[in-house]
Design an enzyme around this catalytic site. Structure first.
Site, short mmCIF file in Angstrom:
data_model
loop_
_atom_site.label_atom_id
_atom_site.label_comp_id
_atom_site.label_asym_id
_atom_site.label_seq_id
_atom_site.Cartn_x
_atom_site.Cartn_y
_atom_site.Cartn_z
N GLU A 29 0.77 -1.00 -0.09
CA GLU A 29 -0.15 -0.02 -0.19
C GLU A 29 0.94 1.39 0.00
O GLU A 29 1.99 1.22 0.63
CB GLU A 29 -0.94 -0.11 1.28
CG GLU A 29 -1.78 1.14 1.48
CD GLU A 29 -2.95 1.10 2.38
OE1 GLU A 29 -2.94 0.11 3.05
OE2 GLU A 29 -3.71 1.85 2.55
N ASN B 89 -6.47 1.50 2.78
CA ASN B 89 -7.26 2.86 3.07
C ASN B 89 -6.93 3.88 1.91
O ASN B 89 -7.68 4.76 1.49
CB ASN B 89 -7.17 3.13 4.29
CG ASN B 89 -7.61 2.54 5.30
OD1 ASN B 89 -8.58 1.73 4.86
ND2 ASN B 89 -7.11 2.54 6.71
N GLU C 295 -12.69 -1.92 2.08
CA GLU C 295 -13.37 -1.94 3.43
C GLU C 295 -14.38 -0.56 3.46
O GLU C 295 -14.36 0.49 4.32
CB GLU C 295 -12.10 -1.34 4.55
CG GLU C 295 -11.21 -2.43 4.72
CD GLU C 295 -10.41 -2.44 6.01
OE1 GLU C 295 -10.24 -1.29 6.46
OE2 GLU C 295 -9.71 -3.49 6.26
N TYR D 263 -6.97 -8.70 11.55
CA TYR D 263 -5.88 -8.59 12.20
C TYR D 263 -6.01 -8.99 13.73
O TYR D 263 -7.10 -8.67 14.34
CB TYR D 263 -5.45 -7.16 12.26
CG TYR D 263 -5.19 -6.55 10.69
CD1 TYR D 263 -3.81 -7.10 10.00
CD2 TYR D 263 -6.04 -5.88 10.01
CE1 TYR D 263 -3.60 -6.39 8.79
CE2 TYR D 263 -5.71 -5.49 9.04
CZ TYR D 263 -4.54 -5.41 8.17
OH TYR D 263 -4.29 -5.09 7.07
N GLU E 166 -6.61 -9.34 3.57
CA GLU E 166 -5.69 -8.51 4.38
C GLU E 166 -5.81 -9.57 5.76
O GLU E 166 -6.82 -9.68 6.35
CB GLU E 166 -6.32 -6.99 4.79
CG GLU E 166 -6.06 -6.41 3.93
CD GLU E 166 -6.41 -4.78 4.42
OE1 GLU E 166 -6.26 -4.44 5.48
OE2 GLU E 166 -6.70 -3.90 3.42
N GLN F 135 1.22 -6.40 5.51
CA GLN F 135 1.68 -6.16 4.11
C GLN F 135 2.95 -6.80 3.93
O GLN F 135 3.39 -8.00 4.68
CB GLN F 135 1.57 -4.60 3.99
CG GLN F 135 0.43 -4.04 4.09
CD GLN F 135 0.12 -2.72 3.70
OE1 GLN F 135 0.87 -2.08 3.15
NE2 GLN F 135 -1.20 -1.81 4.19
O1 AHR Z 1 -3.25 -2.87 6.05
C1 AHR Z 1 -3.60 -1.70 6.94
C2 AHR Z 1 -4.66 -1.04 6.59
O2 AHR Z 1 -5.64 -1.91 7.31
C3 AHR Z 1 -5.35 -1.12 5.28
O3 AHR Z 1 -4.96 0.03 4.79
C4 AHR Z 1 -6.97 -1.04 5.68
O4 AHR Z 1 -7.50 -1.84 4.38
C5 AHR Z 1 -6.91 -1.80 6.80
O5 AHR Z 1 -7.91 -1.18 7.84
#
Ligand code: AHR
Length: 497
Positions: free
Chosen positions: A26, A71, A172, A243, A291, A348
Protein backbone atom coordinates in the site's frame (compact mmCIF):
# COMPACT_ATOMS: atom_id res chain seq x y z
CA UNK A 1 1.95 -34.60 25.82
CA UNK A 2 0.65 -36.92 23.13
CA UNK A 3 -1.37 -36.08 20.03
CA UNK A 4 -2.77 -38.03 17.09
CA UNK A 5 -3.30 -36.77 13.56
CA UNK A 6 -5.61 -38.78 11.30
CA UNK A 7 -5.65 -38.34 7.54
CA UNK A 8 -7.28 -40.29 4.71
CA UNK A 9 -6.39 -40.03 1.02
CA UNK A 10 -10.10 -39.95 0.17
CA UNK A 11 -10.85 -36.92 2.30
CA UNK A 12 -9.59 -33.85 0.49
CA UNK A 13 -10.62 -30.33 1.45
CA UNK A 14 -9.70 -28.93 -1.94
CA UNK A 15 -6.99 -27.82 -4.31
CA UNK A 16 -4.99 -24.90 -2.93
CA UNK A 17 -5.13 -21.90 -5.23
CA UNK A 18 -1.57 -20.54 -5.54
CA UNK A 19 -2.96 -17.09 -4.79
CA UNK A 20 -3.56 -18.19 -1.19
CA UNK A 21 -0.01 -16.96 -0.60
CA UNK A 22 -0.43 -13.40 -1.85
CA UNK A 23 0.66 -10.18 -0.17
CA UNK A 24 0.01 -6.46 -0.22
CA UNK A 25 1.82 -3.18 -0.93
CA UNK A 26 0.00 0.00 0.00
CA UNK A 27 1.11 3.60 -0.40
CA UNK A 28 1.43 3.78 3.36
CA UNK A 29 4.39 4.59 5.58
CA UNK A 30 7.64 3.23 4.15
CA UNK A 31 6.16 0.36 2.14
CA UNK A 32 6.92 2.12 -1.15
CA UNK A 33 9.19 5.09 -0.34
CA UNK A 34 12.17 3.68 1.57
CA UNK A 35 10.84 0.14 1.09
CA UNK A 36 10.51 -1.33 -2.37
CA UNK A 37 11.65 1.97 -3.94
CA UNK A 38 14.64 3.92 -2.69
CA UNK A 39 16.74 5.64 -5.35
CA UNK A 40 20.21 6.31 -3.97
CA UNK A 41 20.28 3.22 -1.77
CA UNK A 42 23.36 1.09 -2.57
CA UNK A 43 21.17 -1.83 -3.59
CA UNK A 44 18.81 0.21 -5.83
CA UNK A 45 18.76 -0.41 -9.57
CA UNK A 46 18.45 2.33 -12.21
CA UNK A 47 14.72 2.59 -11.54
CA UNK A 48 15.17 2.92 -7.78
CA UNK A 49 13.93 -0.60 -7.03
CA UNK A 50 15.81 -2.08 -4.09
CA UNK A 51 17.39 -5.32 -5.23
CA UNK A 52 17.89 -6.61 -1.69
CA UNK A 53 14.16 -6.17 -1.03
CA UNK A 54 13.31 -7.85 -4.34
CA UNK A 55 15.48 -10.84 -3.35
CA UNK A 56 13.62 -11.26 -0.06
CA UNK A 57 10.26 -10.82 -1.79
CA UNK A 58 11.21 -13.56 -4.27
CA UNK A 59 12.07 -15.75 -1.30
CA UNK A 60 8.39 -15.59 -0.29
CA UNK A 61 7.17 -16.67 -3.74
CA UNK A 62 4.06 -14.47 -3.59
CA UNK A 63 1.86 -15.03 -6.66
CA UNK A 64 -0.17 -11.81 -6.28
CA UNK A 65 0.41 -8.46 -4.58
CA UNK A 66 -2.56 -6.22 -3.85
CA UNK A 67 -1.96 -2.53 -4.69
CA UNK A 68 -2.15 0.49 -4.04
CA UNK A 69 -4.36 0.15 -0.92
CA UNK A 70 -5.92 -0.32 1.52
CA UNK A 71 -7.40 2.84 2.89
CA UNK A 72 -5.13 4.78 0.53
CA UNK A 73 -7.09 3.66 -2.50
CA UNK A 74 -10.30 5.35 -1.35
CA UNK A 75 -9.02 8.78 -2.37
CA UNK A 76 -6.45 7.68 -4.95
CA UNK A 77 -6.53 9.48 -8.31
CA UNK A 78 -4.88 6.90 -10.52
CA UNK A 79 -4.21 9.45 -13.27
CA UNK A 80 -1.78 11.22 -10.88
CA UNK A 81 0.42 8.13 -10.88
CA UNK A 82 1.08 7.81 -14.63
CA UNK A 83 3.19 9.64 -17.22
CA UNK A 84 6.51 11.40 -16.70
CA UNK A 85 7.31 11.22 -12.99
CA UNK A 86 8.59 14.82 -12.84
CA UNK A 87 5.19 16.12 -13.92
CA UNK A 88 3.11 14.13 -11.46
CA UNK A 89 1.37 16.07 -8.68
CA UNK A 90 2.14 15.83 -4.99
CA UNK A 91 -1.07 15.11 -3.11
CA UNK A 92 -2.19 14.92 0.48
CA UNK A 93 -3.29 11.41 1.38
CA UNK A 94 -6.10 11.73 3.90
CA UNK A 95 -6.11 8.05 4.91
CA UNK A 96 -2.64 8.13 6.44
CA UNK A 97 -2.16 11.92 6.72
CA UNK A 98 0.90 11.70 4.50
CA UNK A 99 2.25 13.42 1.41
CA UNK A 100 2.16 11.29 -1.74
CA UNK A 101 4.76 12.48 -4.26
CA UNK A 102 3.56 10.02 -6.95
CA UNK A 103 7.17 9.35 -7.93
CA UNK A 104 6.35 5.65 -7.86
CA UNK A 105 3.09 4.93 -9.65
CA UNK A 106 1.10 2.43 -11.59
CA UNK A 107 3.62 1.69 -14.37
CA UNK A 108 6.45 1.42 -11.84
CA UNK A 109 4.41 -1.03 -9.77
CA UNK A 110 3.69 -3.23 -12.78
CA UNK A 111 7.42 -3.27 -13.62
CA UNK A 112 8.34 -3.97 -10.01
CA UNK A 113 5.82 -6.83 -9.82
CA UNK A 114 7.37 -8.42 -12.91
CA UNK A 115 10.81 -8.21 -11.32
CA UNK A 116 9.45 -9.73 -8.13
CA UNK A 117 7.88 -12.63 -10.04
CA UNK A 118 4.37 -11.71 -8.98
CA UNK A 119 1.14 -10.29 -10.44
CA UNK A 120 -0.70 -7.12 -9.43
CA UNK A 121 -4.09 -7.39 -7.75
CA UNK A 122 -5.31 -3.88 -8.45
CA UNK A 123 -7.72 -2.02 -6.19
CA UNK A 124 -10.16 0.54 -7.56
CA UNK A 125 -11.23 3.72 -5.77
CA UNK A 126 -14.93 3.42 -4.92
CA UNK A 127 -14.63 5.94 -2.07
CA UNK A 128 -14.24 9.32 -3.78
CA UNK A 129 -14.61 8.03 -7.33
CA UNK A 130 -16.63 5.48 -9.24
CA UNK A 131 -17.51 3.72 -12.46
CA UNK A 132 -15.99 6.21 -14.89
CA UNK A 133 -12.54 6.32 -13.28
CA UNK A 134 -12.65 2.54 -12.91
CA UNK A 135 -13.45 1.83 -16.54
CA UNK A 136 -10.74 4.27 -17.70
CA UNK A 137 -8.19 2.64 -15.43
CA UNK A 138 -9.03 -0.82 -16.75
CA UNK A 139 -8.77 0.47 -20.33
CA UNK A 140 -5.40 2.11 -19.58
CA UNK A 141 -4.06 -1.10 -18.06
CA UNK A 142 -5.49 -3.81 -20.26
CA UNK A 143 -6.53 -2.55 -23.71
CA UNK A 144 -3.88 -3.20 -26.38
CA UNK A 145 -4.21 0.19 -28.15
CA UNK A 146 -6.35 2.31 -30.46
CA UNK A 147 -8.30 4.09 -27.72
CA UNK A 148 -7.58 7.23 -25.68
CA UNK A 149 -6.40 5.54 -22.46
CA UNK A 150 -4.62 2.60 -24.03
CA UNK A 151 -2.73 4.90 -26.41
CA UNK A 152 -1.74 7.04 -23.45
CA UNK A 153 -0.23 3.96 -21.78
CA UNK A 154 1.69 3.26 -24.99
CA UNK A 155 2.90 6.87 -25.04
CA UNK A 156 4.06 6.32 -21.45
CA UNK A 157 6.34 3.54 -22.64
CA UNK A 158 4.28 0.37 -22.23
CA UNK A 159 3.38 -0.89 -25.69
CA UNK A 160 2.08 -4.13 -24.21
CA UNK A 161 -0.99 -4.05 -21.99
CA UNK A 162 -0.38 -4.76 -18.31
CA UNK A 163 -2.84 -7.66 -18.39
CA UNK A 164 -4.08 -7.22 -14.81
CA UNK A 165 -6.59 -10.00 -14.16
CA UNK A 166 -7.67 -9.45 -10.58
CA UNK A 167 -9.46 -6.27 -9.40
CA UNK A 168 -10.75 -5.22 -5.97
CA UNK A 169 -13.92 -3.11 -6.02
CA UNK A 170 -12.88 -0.62 -3.34
CA UNK A 171 -11.55 -1.24 0.14
CA UNK A 172 -13.30 -1.63 3.51
CA UNK A 173 -16.24 0.45 2.37
CA UNK A 174 -18.11 -0.27 5.64
CA UNK A 175 -15.47 1.48 7.76
CA UNK A 176 -16.20 4.94 9.25
CA UNK A 177 -12.48 5.73 8.79
CA UNK A 178 -12.79 5.22 5.05
CA UNK A 179 -12.87 8.30 2.83
CA UNK A 180 -16.22 7.81 1.10
CA UNK A 181 -17.70 5.18 3.46
CA UNK A 182 -20.89 3.63 2.09
CA UNK A 183 -23.98 1.96 3.46
CA UNK A 184 -24.28 -1.67 2.34
CA UNK A 185 -26.97 -0.72 -0.19
CA UNK A 186 -24.92 2.17 -1.57
CA UNK A 187 -21.86 -0.02 -1.85
CA UNK A 188 -23.74 -3.03 -3.22
CA UNK A 189 -25.15 -0.84 -6.01
CA UNK A 190 -21.86 0.78 -6.97
CA UNK A 191 -20.05 -2.56 -6.80
CA UNK A 192 -22.69 -4.05 -9.09
CA UNK A 193 -22.52 -1.20 -11.61
CA UNK A 194 -18.71 -1.07 -11.59
CA UNK A 195 -18.54 -4.83 -12.01
CA UNK A 196 -20.97 -4.58 -14.92
CA UNK A 197 -18.81 -1.97 -16.68
CA UNK A 198 -15.60 -3.94 -16.12
CA UNK A 199 -17.13 -7.21 -17.29
CA UNK A 200 -18.47 -5.42 -20.40
CA UNK A 201 -14.86 -4.53 -21.12
CA UNK A 202 -13.64 -8.08 -20.44
CA UNK A 203 -15.78 -10.79 -18.82
CA UNK A 204 -12.66 -12.78 -17.95
CA UNK A 205 -11.47 -10.21 -15.40
CA UNK A 206 -11.96 -11.37 -11.83
CA UNK A 207 -13.57 -9.07 -9.28
CA UNK A 208 -13.49 -8.93 -5.49
CA UNK A 209 -16.33 -7.21 -3.62
CA UNK A 210 -15.69 -5.74 -0.17
CA UNK A 211 -16.86 -7.74 2.80
CA UNK A 212 -16.70 -6.26 6.30
CA UNK A 213 -13.46 -4.64 7.36
CA UNK A 214 -13.29 -7.07 10.30
CA UNK A 215 -15.51 -9.77 11.73
CA UNK A 216 -16.16 -7.58 14.79
CA UNK A 217 -17.88 -4.75 12.93
CA UNK A 218 -21.43 -4.25 14.29
CA UNK A 219 -22.77 -4.53 10.73
CA UNK A 220 -21.15 -7.96 10.17
CA UNK A 221 -22.59 -10.16 8.57
CA UNK A 222 -25.57 -8.08 7.46
CA UNK A 223 -23.14 -6.04 5.36
CA UNK A 224 -22.11 -9.16 3.41
CA UNK A 225 -25.71 -10.34 2.91
CA UNK A 226 -26.90 -6.92 1.69
CA UNK A 227 -23.92 -6.26 -0.58
CA UNK A 228 -24.23 -9.70 -2.16
CA UNK A 229 -27.94 -9.24 -2.66
CA UNK A 230 -26.92 -6.55 -5.15
CA UNK A 231 -23.86 -8.05 -6.78
CA UNK A 232 -23.75 -11.84 -6.16
CA UNK A 233 -23.85 -12.74 -9.85
CA UNK A 234 -21.43 -10.02 -10.97
CA UNK A 235 -18.44 -10.60 -8.70
CA UNK A 236 -16.13 -13.57 -8.24
CA UNK A 237 -14.93 -13.18 -4.66
CA UNK A 238 -15.94 -11.55 -1.40
CA UNK A 239 -13.18 -10.08 0.75
CA UNK A 240 -12.37 -10.74 4.41
CA UNK A 241 -9.96 -8.70 6.52
CA UNK A 242 -8.78 -9.59 10.01
CA UNK A 243 -5.85 -8.61 12.20
CA UNK A 244 -5.06 -10.04 15.63
CA UNK A 245 -2.94 -8.73 18.49
CA UNK A 246 -1.81 -9.51 21.99
CA UNK A 247 -2.10 -6.13 23.78
CA UNK A 248 -2.82 -7.77 27.17
CA UNK A 249 0.07 -10.21 26.90
CA UNK A 250 -2.29 -13.17 27.14
CA UNK A 251 -0.40 -15.91 25.35
CA UNK A 252 -2.99 -18.75 25.56
CA UNK A 253 -5.67 -16.56 23.98
CA UNK A 254 -3.29 -15.10 21.40
CA UNK A 255 -2.15 -18.55 20.28
CA UNK A 256 -5.82 -19.52 19.85
CA UNK A 257 -6.75 -16.74 17.39
CA UNK A 258 -6.74 -19.12 14.44
CA UNK A 259 -9.91 -20.61 15.98
CA UNK A 260 -11.45 -17.16 15.60
CA UNK A 261 -10.18 -17.02 12.02
CA UNK A 262 -11.71 -20.46 11.29
CA UNK A 263 -15.07 -19.26 12.59
CA UNK A 264 -14.87 -15.96 10.72
CA UNK A 265 -14.24 -17.74 7.40
CA UNK A 266 -17.03 -20.22 8.11
CA UNK A 267 -19.49 -17.42 8.99
CA UNK A 268 -18.68 -15.49 5.81
CA UNK A 269 -19.04 -18.68 3.73
CA UNK A 270 -22.39 -19.37 5.42
CA UNK A 271 -23.56 -15.83 4.65
CA UNK A 272 -22.57 -16.25 1.00
CA UNK A 273 -24.47 -19.55 0.93
CA UNK A 274 -27.52 -17.84 2.43
CA UNK A 275 -27.54 -15.40 -0.50
CA UNK A 276 -26.89 -18.25 -2.92
CA UNK A 277 -29.94 -20.11 -1.60
CA UNK A 278 -32.06 -16.96 -1.65
CA UNK A 279 -31.15 -16.33 -5.27
CA UNK A 280 -31.57 -20.02 -6.24
CA UNK A 281 -28.07 -19.63 -7.67
CA UNK A 282 -25.75 -22.47 -8.64
CA UNK A 283 -22.65 -20.35 -8.20
CA UNK A 284 -20.55 -20.77 -5.06
CA UNK A 285 -18.98 -17.50 -3.95
CA UNK A 286 -15.26 -17.84 -3.27
CA UNK A 287 -13.43 -15.79 -0.67
CA UNK A 288 -10.48 -13.43 -0.85
CA UNK A 289 -8.90 -13.01 2.60
CA UNK A 290 -6.99 -10.05 1.27
CA UNK A 291 -5.77 -8.59 4.56
CA UNK A 292 -4.59 -10.77 7.42
CA UNK A 293 -1.76 -10.58 9.94
CA UNK A 294 -0.78 -9.74 13.48
CA UNK A 295 -1.01 -5.97 14.02
CA UNK A 296 -0.81 -4.22 17.39
CA UNK A 297 2.79 -3.38 18.34
CA UNK A 298 2.90 -0.06 16.50
CA UNK A 299 -0.57 1.25 17.28
CA UNK A 300 0.45 3.58 20.09
CA UNK A 301 3.51 4.96 18.29
CA UNK A 302 1.33 5.72 15.28
CA UNK A 303 -0.89 8.04 17.31
CA UNK A 304 2.17 10.28 17.78
CA UNK A 305 3.32 10.32 14.15
CA UNK A 306 3.99 13.71 12.56
CA UNK A 307 1.43 14.30 9.76
CA UNK A 308 2.11 15.23 6.13
CA UNK A 309 5.45 13.50 5.62
CA UNK A 310 6.59 11.48 2.62
CA UNK A 311 7.15 7.86 3.69
CA UNK A 312 6.69 8.31 7.47
CA UNK A 313 7.34 5.46 9.90
CA UNK A 314 3.87 4.01 10.32
CA UNK A 315 2.59 0.54 11.26
CA UNK A 316 6.17 -0.65 11.78
CA UNK A 317 5.39 -3.64 13.97
CA UNK A 318 8.51 -5.50 15.06
CA UNK A 319 7.41 -9.10 15.29
CA UNK A 320 8.28 -11.47 18.10
CA UNK A 321 8.76 -15.22 17.87
CA UNK A 322 5.31 -15.57 19.48
CA UNK A 323 3.82 -13.57 16.58
CA UNK A 324 5.45 -16.02 14.14
CA UNK A 325 3.67 -18.89 15.89
CA UNK A 326 0.36 -17.05 15.46
CA UNK A 327 1.09 -16.38 11.78
CA UNK A 328 1.80 -20.12 11.42
CA UNK A 329 -1.63 -20.86 12.97
CA UNK A 330 -3.33 -18.31 10.68
CA UNK A 331 -1.74 -19.94 7.63
CA UNK A 332 -3.06 -23.28 8.86
CA UNK A 333 -6.53 -21.77 9.04
CA UNK A 334 -6.27 -20.55 5.43
CA UNK A 335 -5.04 -23.96 4.23
CA UNK A 336 -7.84 -25.71 6.13
CA UNK A 337 -10.36 -23.54 4.23
CA UNK A 338 -8.83 -23.89 0.78
CA UNK A 339 -12.19 -25.08 -0.55
CA UNK A 340 -13.60 -21.55 -0.03
CA UNK A 341 -10.62 -19.22 0.31
CA UNK A 342 -8.96 -18.87 -3.09
CA UNK A 343 -6.97 -15.71 -2.48
CA UNK A 344 -5.29 -14.38 0.65
CA UNK A 345 -2.89 -11.48 1.14
CA UNK A 346 -0.51 -11.22 4.05
CA UNK A 347 -0.82 -7.54 4.96
CA UNK A 348 1.60 -6.22 4.20
CA UNK A 349 4.93 -6.97 2.49
CA UNK A 350 7.62 -4.37 3.29
CA UNK A 351 8.08 -2.16 6.41
CA UNK A 352 4.34 -1.78 7.11
CA UNK A 353 3.18 -4.72 9.32
CA UNK A 354 5.55 -6.69 7.16
CA UNK A 355 7.77 -9.76 6.95
CA UNK A 356 10.51 -7.66 5.28
CA UNK A 357 12.11 -4.56 6.82
CA UNK A 358 14.60 -1.95 5.72
CA UNK A 359 16.27 0.60 7.94
CA UNK A 360 19.10 3.06 8.28
CA UNK A 361 20.56 2.51 4.83
CA UNK A 362 21.61 -1.08 5.56
CA UNK A 363 20.49 -4.27 3.86
CA UNK A 364 16.89 -5.46 4.11
CA UNK A 365 16.18 -8.13 6.74
CA UNK A 366 13.54 -10.71 7.56
CA UNK A 367 11.15 -10.49 10.48
CA UNK A 368 10.18 -13.61 12.46
CA UNK A 369 6.88 -13.95 10.55
CA UNK A 370 8.77 -14.26 7.26
CA UNK A 371 9.58 -17.88 7.99
CA UNK A 372 6.25 -19.65 8.46
CA UNK A 373 4.93 -17.70 5.48
CA UNK A 374 7.90 -18.60 3.24
CA UNK A 375 7.61 -22.32 4.03
CA UNK A 376 3.83 -22.40 3.61
CA UNK A 377 4.05 -20.49 0.34
CA UNK A 378 6.74 -22.74 -1.10
CA UNK A 379 5.75 -26.09 0.32
CA UNK A 380 2.03 -25.69 0.89
CA UNK A 381 0.98 -26.12 -2.74
CA UNK A 382 -1.23 -29.01 -3.79
CA UNK A 383 -4.28 -30.51 -2.12
CA UNK A 384 -5.39 -29.42 1.31
CA UNK A 385 -6.30 -32.58 3.22
CA UNK A 386 -8.81 -33.03 5.99
CA UNK A 387 -6.72 -33.54 9.12
CA UNK A 388 -8.38 -34.72 12.31
CA UNK A 389 -6.54 -33.77 15.49
CA UNK A 390 -6.90 -35.69 18.75
CA UNK A 391 -5.01 -34.04 21.60
CA UNK A 392 -5.58 -32.32 24.94
CA UNK A 393 -7.31 -28.94 24.83
CA UNK A 394 -7.01 -25.78 26.92
CA UNK A 395 -9.42 -23.00 27.81
CA UNK A 396 -8.67 -19.33 27.13
CA UNK A 397 -10.44 -15.96 27.34
CA UNK A 398 -11.97 -15.85 23.86
CA UNK A 399 -12.19 -19.07 21.88
CA UNK A 400 -13.35 -21.89 24.19
CA UNK A 401 -11.51 -25.21 24.27
CA UNK A 402 -8.61 -25.15 21.83
CA UNK A 403 -6.35 -28.12 21.03
CA UNK A 404 -2.71 -27.66 21.97
CA UNK A 405 -1.81 -28.71 18.44
CA UNK A 406 -2.72 -26.56 15.44
CA UNK A 407 -1.99 -28.21 12.07
CA UNK A 408 -2.72 -28.37 8.37
CA UNK A 409 -1.79 -30.96 5.73
CA UNK A 410 -0.93 -30.57 2.05
CA UNK A 411 -0.62 -33.49 -0.34
CA UNK A 412 1.47 -32.94 -3.50
CA UNK A 413 -0.66 -33.11 -6.67
CA UNK A 414 1.33 -36.13 -7.86
CA UNK A 415 0.84 -37.88 -4.52
CA UNK A 416 4.59 -38.15 -3.90
CA UNK A 417 4.77 -36.18 -0.65
CA UNK A 418 2.74 -34.95 2.27
CA UNK A 419 3.64 -31.79 4.18
CA UNK A 420 2.33 -31.04 7.67
CA UNK A 421 2.56 -27.58 9.21
CA UNK A 422 2.30 -27.86 12.99
CA UNK A 423 2.23 -25.35 15.83
CA UNK A 424 2.69 -26.74 19.31
CA UNK A 425 0.79 -24.32 21.57
CA UNK A 426 1.93 -26.12 24.73
CA UNK A 427 4.92 -25.34 26.93
CA UNK A 428 5.95 -29.00 26.79
CA UNK A 429 7.19 -31.43 24.16
CA UNK A 430 4.49 -33.07 22.06
CA UNK A 431 4.69 -36.53 20.51
CA UNK A 432 2.51 -36.75 17.44
CA UNK A 433 1.34 -40.04 15.93
CA UNK A 434 0.30 -39.80 12.32
CA UNK A 435 -2.42 -42.26 11.32
CA UNK A 436 -2.73 -42.24 7.54
CA UNK A 437 -5.06 -44.27 5.31
CA UNK A 438 -4.60 -44.74 1.57
CA UNK A 439 -1.29 -42.91 1.36
CA UNK A 440 1.07 -45.91 1.19
CA UNK A 441 4.27 -45.91 3.25
CA UNK A 442 5.19 -42.63 4.85
CA UNK A 443 8.76 -41.73 5.63
CA UNK A 444 9.64 -38.43 7.26
CA UNK A 445 12.11 -36.86 4.83
CA UNK A 446 12.43 -33.35 6.22
CA UNK A 447 11.90 -31.57 9.48
CA UNK A 448 12.27 -27.80 9.80
CA UNK A 449 11.68 -26.05 13.09
CA UNK A 450 11.20 -22.43 14.15
CA UNK A 451 11.75 -22.08 17.84
CA UNK A 452 13.22 -19.72 20.41
CA UNK A 453 13.47 -20.05 24.18
CA UNK A 454 12.38 -16.42 24.39
CA UNK A 455 8.84 -15.97 23.08
CA UNK A 456 9.49 -12.23 22.78
CA UNK A 457 12.67 -12.62 20.70
CA UNK A 458 12.75 -10.40 17.61
CA UNK A 459 14.99 -10.01 14.59
CA UNK A 460 16.54 -6.64 13.81
CA UNK A 461 19.04 -5.10 11.39
CA UNK A 462 21.73 -5.81 14.02
CA UNK A 463 20.59 -9.41 14.61
CA UNK A 464 18.66 -10.40 11.48
CA UNK A 465 18.93 -14.16 12.01
CA UNK A 466 18.11 -14.36 15.73
CA UNK A 467 14.82 -16.11 15.03
CA UNK A 468 15.33 -18.30 12.00
CA UNK A 469 14.47 -21.87 11.07
CA UNK A 470 16.65 -24.88 11.76
CA UNK A 471 16.72 -27.96 9.58
CA UNK A 472 16.64 -30.96 11.96
CA UNK A 473 17.27 -34.64 11.39
CA UNK A 474 13.93 -36.26 10.54
CA UNK A 475 12.40 -38.35 13.34
CA UNK A 476 12.99 -42.03 12.60
CA UNK A 477 10.19 -44.54 13.24
CA UNK A 478 7.54 -43.64 15.83
CA UNK A 479 5.90 -40.31 16.63
CA UNK A 480 7.04 -36.92 15.37
CA UNK A 481 8.43 -34.84 18.19
CA UNK A 482 7.44 -31.17 18.43
CA UNK A 483 9.34 -28.88 20.76
CA UNK A 484 7.42 -26.75 23.30
CA UNK A 485 6.02 -23.54 21.72
CA UNK A 486 7.27 -24.27 18.22
CA UNK A 487 6.34 -24.13 14.55
CA UNK A 488 7.45 -27.23 12.62
CA UNK A 489 7.21 -28.36 9.02
CA UNK A 490 7.26 -32.14 8.58
CA UNK A 491 7.61 -33.42 5.01
CA UNK A 492 6.93 -37.11 4.34
CA UNK A 493 7.78 -39.00 1.18
CA UNK A 494 5.05 -41.44 0.15
CA UNK A 495 5.79 -44.73 -1.54
CA UNK A 496 4.10 -48.06 -2.29
CA UNK A 497 0.57 -46.92 -2.92
O1 AHR B 1 -3.20 -2.80 6.14
C1 AHR B 1 -3.39 -1.61 6.84
C2 AHR B 1 -4.81 -1.08 6.71
O2 AHR B 1 -5.68 -1.96 7.39
C3 AHR B 1 -5.38 -1.03 5.33
O3 AHR B 1 -5.07 0.16 4.67
C4 AHR B 1 -6.85 -1.09 5.56
O4 AHR B 1 -7.55 -1.67 4.49
C5 AHR B 1 -6.97 -1.87 6.86
O5 AHR B 1 -7.81 -1.24 7.76
Amino acid sequence: MKARLCIDRDFEIGRIDRRLYGSFIEHLGRAVYGGIYEPGHPSADGRGFRRDVLDLVRGLDVPVVRYPGGNYVSSFRWEDSIGPAARRPRRLDLAWKSVEPNEFGLGEFVQWAREAGTEPMMAINLGTRGIDAARNLVEYCNHPGGSYWSDLRREHGSAEPFGIKLWCLGNEMDGPWQVGQKTPDEYGRIAYETAKAIKLFDPALELVACGSSTGTMPSFPLWEATVLDHCYDSVDYLSLHQYYGNPDDDLPTFLAVSRGMDRFIESVAATCDHVKAKKRSRKEMKLSFDEWNVWFHSREADTKAEPWQVGPRLLEDVYTFEDALVVGCMLNSLIRHADRVSIACLAQLVNVIAPIMTDNGGPAWRQTIYWPFAYASKRGRGLSMDLRIACPVYDNKAYGDVPYLDASAVLAEDGSSLVLFCVNRADETMEVDLVAAGLGDLRMAEKVELRNEDLKAVNSSAEPEKVSPRVLAPDKAGPAVLAPYSWTMLAYSLTGR
